[in-house]
Design a protein around this motif. Structure first.
Motif, PDB file in Angstrom:
ATOM      1  N   PHE A 179       0.702  -1.313  -0.116  1.00 45.13           N
ATOM      2  CA  PHE A 179      -0.062  -0.062   0.077  1.00 45.13           C
ATOM      3  C   PHE A 179       1.044   1.236   0.167  1.00 45.13           C
ATOM      4  CE2 PHE A 179      -2.209  -3.441   2.044  1.00 45.13           C
ATOM      5  CZ  PHE A 179      -3.446  -3.619   1.540  1.00 45.13           C
ATOM      6  N   GLY A 180       0.897   2.108  -1.026  1.00 51.91           N
ATOM      7  CA  GLY A 180       1.503   3.234  -1.083  1.00 51.91           C
ATOM      8  C   GLY A 180       1.181   4.189  -2.468  1.00 51.91           C
ATOM      9  N   GLY A 181       2.212   4.991  -2.561  1.00 47.66           N
ATOM     10  CA  GLY A 181       1.905   5.931  -3.705  1.00 47.66           C
ATOM     11  C   GLY A 181       3.229   5.682  -4.430  1.00 47.66           C
ATOM     12  N   ASN A 182       2.985   6.117  -5.695  1.00 46.12           N
ATOM     13  CA  ASN A 182       3.877   6.040  -6.920  1.00 46.12           C
ATOM     14  C   ASN A 182       4.872   7.532  -6.619  1.00 46.12           C
ATOM     15  OD1 ASN A 182       5.405   6.881  -9.106  1.00 46.12           O
ATOM     16  ND2 ASN A 182       3.989   5.793 -10.337  1.00 46.12           N
ATOM     17  N   ALA A 183       6.050   7.340  -6.631  1.00 47.58           N
ATOM     18  CA  ALA A 183       7.028   8.454  -6.002  1.00 47.58           C
ATOM     19  C   ALA A 183       6.813   9.401  -7.088  1.00 47.58           C
ATOM     20  CB  ALA A 183       8.556   7.971  -5.897  1.00 47.58           C
ATOM     21  N   ARG A 184       6.422   9.301  -8.372  1.00 49.44           N
ATOM     22  CA  ARG A 184       6.243  10.461  -9.252  1.00 49.44           C
ATOM     23  C   ARG A 184       5.105  11.202  -9.134  1.00 49.44           C
ATOM     24  NH1 ARG A 184       9.604   9.348 -14.263  1.00 49.44           N
ATOM     25  NH2 ARG A 184      11.070   7.789 -13.581  1.00 49.44           N
ATOM     26  N   THR A 185       3.807  10.409  -8.807  1.00 48.70           N
ATOM     27  CA  THR A 185       2.415  10.735  -8.358  1.00 48.70           C
ATOM     28  C   THR A 185       2.072  10.483  -7.051  1.00 48.70           C
ATOM     29  OG1 THR A 185       1.513   9.244  -9.684  1.00 48.70           O
ATOM     30  CG2 THR A 185       2.017  11.227 -10.897  1.00 48.70           C
TER      31      THR A 185
END
Length: 75
Positions: A61-67
């Motif tokens: 679970f997490g976010g894309n470092a670019r967005t």
């Protein structure tokens, strides 16, 4: 079950389980998709468990470092 805390104390202790958990062992990771966060090792561990035929489900679970506003989950 072993929880590795990140500097946060949970509010109290949960009550003990009456029955053992069912289904595959679930291993989770929360973070951004960055190599320095250990995502490669997490995926390598999932592949190793799959190759050995272990009943394990890996969840990220997490976010894309670019967005960062785009949440991701796979298992």
């Amino acid at each position: 079950l072993r929880v590795i805390h990140n500097g946060l104390a949970p509010p109290g202790n949960p009550p003990p389980r009456k029955e053992p958990p069912s289904g595959p062992l679930r291993i989770g990771m929360v973070g951004n998709l960055l190599a320095m966060k250990g995502v490669r090792e997490f995926v390598d561990a999932a592949a190793l468990c799959k190759a050995r035929g272990l009943a394990v489900k890996f969840l990220f679970f997490g976010g894309n470092a670019r967005t960062p506003s785009a949440p991701l989950a796979f298992g």
